[in-house]
Design an enzyme around this catalytic site. Structure first.
Site, PDB file in Angstrom:
ATOM      1  N   HIS A   1      -3.679   0.470  -2.517  1.00  0.00           N
ATOM      2  CA  HIS A   1      -4.594   1.101  -1.562  1.00  0.00           C
ATOM      3  C   HIS A   1      -6.012   1.029  -2.120  1.00  0.00           C
ATOM      4  O   HIS A   1      -6.330   1.653  -3.127  1.00  0.00           O
ATOM      5  CB  HIS A   1      -4.189   2.557  -1.335  1.00  0.00           C
ATOM      6  CG  HIS A   1      -4.964   3.227  -0.233  1.00  0.00           C
ATOM      7  ND1 HIS A   1      -4.679   3.012   1.106  1.00  0.00           N
ATOM      8  CD2 HIS A   1      -6.017   4.083  -0.266  1.00  0.00           C
ATOM      9  CE1 HIS A   1      -5.513   3.731   1.856  1.00  0.00           C
ATOM     10  NE2 HIS A   1      -6.339   4.376   1.046  1.00  0.00           N
TER      11      HIS A   1
ATOM     12  N   ASP B   1       0.835  -1.194   0.000  1.00  0.00           N
ATOM     13  CA  ASP B   1       0.000   0.000   0.000  1.00  0.00           C
ATOM     14  C   ASP B   1       0.876   1.253   0.000  1.00  0.00           C
ATOM     15  O   ASP B   1       1.625   1.501   0.950  1.00  0.00           O
ATOM     16  CB  ASP B   1      -0.897   0.001   1.240  1.00  0.00           C
ATOM     17  CG  ASP B   1      -2.010   1.027   1.170  1.00  0.00           C
ATOM     18  OD1 ASP B   1      -1.749   2.156   0.707  1.00  0.00           O
ATOM     19  OD2 ASP B   1      -3.137   0.718   1.590  1.00  0.00           O
TER      20      ASP B   1
END
Length: 471
Positions: A397, A367
């Protein structure tokens, strides 16, 4: 011929990779690749040993599914049931590079919505209601509309054909409350989750904070990061209008600060049956203090500044608007708008011990918008029976795009996070039904009339069914 074709494809792929590396270098984006990034492509056991997760699951064969996400949770009856029946948590077929690149997935979840298969399905639109709050403020409630038919509580009460309701006492379709990012707006990722939820028979409702997502700002006050007062009033309102429906909630990214704050503040008085956080910000101050890559930092700052500038005149009497508009980091921006004791009131997990409903958190190691996985509060998941963590190798993400045909169970396309949270809600409902059949009460949240003192309510019998959680 096959040999040369294969070699040509490998050459094109290698060239594309190096072009992407060059572009990331120019944009100052961290580079992720399965063969260069620590932790990528390793088996489940090796990953756990490397990170020292200490999940407490190794001695329970039933809790060790096939290689897939790293799972962190307390080995309780609910955790065992979830890992035995929630198949999507065991072996997700996430998209490989290049479509699975974390930056492409992240940008797709915010802007494009076209890098995950199946996004050209049923169109989802929204019909908006405004809720007047006690202080005169407004929040916007967007009810999902699919297939030309509205799905709000004002428009039809019958059970969704072919859908499976989650309620244990009623066939009324459950309500899925979706909480967008802190800066608001309906992303393609959130729209895709609404689309899948509609197909499965949910009523989908998106909550917009005051002043975000096109909601008018009628009071000279912005909502702080973890201020759950408006959400409390909203959930109570929806519950009053739809008393027979089970309520579940999903947060997206930084929206987790609001959902987790709500669950901690309300404790056993929460009306929610279960909750899930996709790519959550679990430690708000750490997230604001950790510098983002320039591309993401400026994108978020510009969005926040545009929101603030829209109401600059109305807020100039109570906030230093000019100073905030000249800030170059999220931390400085928030500190300018709010006081120095900000995190004492807004840290998402400040009341985590009071949470009284199961919460599934889906995170990815790659992420690009969150701090490194090593900063995750693992002790929370290892010791608190209500928190469960699924940590994947890839996904970006709020991306988690699946490869073609990777969703399974008759679904087409979409992404793993949407599949997992909806299946998770179904499995939790089945677990609660089983506990009810055993004679344990679980009833509606809120009937104890207790908030942050929810532990006493559980000990006095309202949540006696939850003793199976803590075994």
């Amino acid at each position: 011929l096959d040999h040369w074709t294969r070699m040509a494809r490998l050459g094109v792929r290698a060239a594309a990779w190096w072009l992407w590396v060059a572009l990331c270098w120019v944009l100052e984006l961290p580079i992720h690749h399965p063969h260069t990034e620590p932790g990528w492509g390793k088996d489940r056991a090796g990953t756990q040993e490397q990170d020292g997760m200490g999940l407490g699951l190794g001695s329970h064969p039933a809790l060790s599914p096939a290689p897939g996400p790293t799972l962190a949770c307390k080995p309780t009856a609910l955790a065992r049931f979830l890992l035995q029946h929630c198949c999507s948590l065991a072996r997700p077929r996430l998209a490989p590079w290049p479509r699975g690149d974390p930056h492409l997935q992240t940008l797709s979840s915010f802007l494009l919505g076209g890098l995950t298969a199946g996004d050209q399905g049923q169109e989802v639109n929204f019909t908006r209601d405004h809720l007047l709050l006690k202080d005169g403020g407004l929040v916007a409630l967007d009810w999902a509309v699919g297939g030309g038919e509205a799905v709000g509580w004002e428009r039809g009460k019958e059970h969704h054909p072919g859908g499976k309701a989650l309620g244990c006492h009623t066939s009324t379709p459950p309500i899925l409350l979706l909480i967008p990012h802190y800066w608001g707006g309906v992303t393609p990722h959130l729209r895709g989750l609404c689309r899948m939820a509609l197909r499965q028979g949910f009523y989908s409702l998106v909550f917009h904070r005051r002043g975000t997502g096109g909601c008018p700002l009628t009071t000279p006050r912005l909502t702080e990061y973890g201020d759950s007062v408006d959400l409390m009033q909203t959930v109570a309102y929806v519950r009053s209008r739809h008393p027979s429906s089970v309520l579940v909630a999903v947060s997206e990214g930084s929206g987790s600060g609001l959902l987790l704050s709500y669950l901690g503040e309300c404790g056993s008085s929460s009306y929610l049956t279960a909750a899930a956080c996709i790519s959550p910000v679990l430690q708000g101050q750490l997230w604001f203090d950790t510098p983002l890559p320039p591309l993401y930092r400026w994108a978020v700052l510009i969005q926040r500044k545009l929101q603030l500038s829209r109401y600059a005149s109305a807020l100039s009497g109570v906030l230093d608007v000019d100073r905030a508009l000249h800030c170059s980091s999220l931390r400085d921006f928030e500190e300018t708008l709010f006081c120095s004791s900000y995190w004492e009131r807004n840290e998402p997990l400040r009341d985590a011990d009071e949470v009284a409903v199961p919460v599934l958190c889906l995170c990815s190691r790659d992420d690009p918008l969150l701090p490194p996985p090593s900063t995750l509060p693992l002790a929370l998941f290892q010791n608190n029976p209500y928190f469960l963590l699924a940590l994947t190798e890839t996904g970006g993400h709020c991306g988690f795009g699946l490869e073609e045909g990777g969703q399974g169970e008759g679904e087409v396309g979409g992404n793993w996070s949407s599949v997992s949270v909806l299946e998770y809600f179904r499995v939790v409902a089945e677990f609660l039904k089983g506990e009810e059949r055993k004679g344990m009460r679980w009833g509606c949240r809120g009937s104890t009339g207790m908030g942050r003192g929810g532990q006493r309510g559980r000990e006095e019998g309202q949540f006696t069914w939850q003793r199976s959680y803590t075994r």
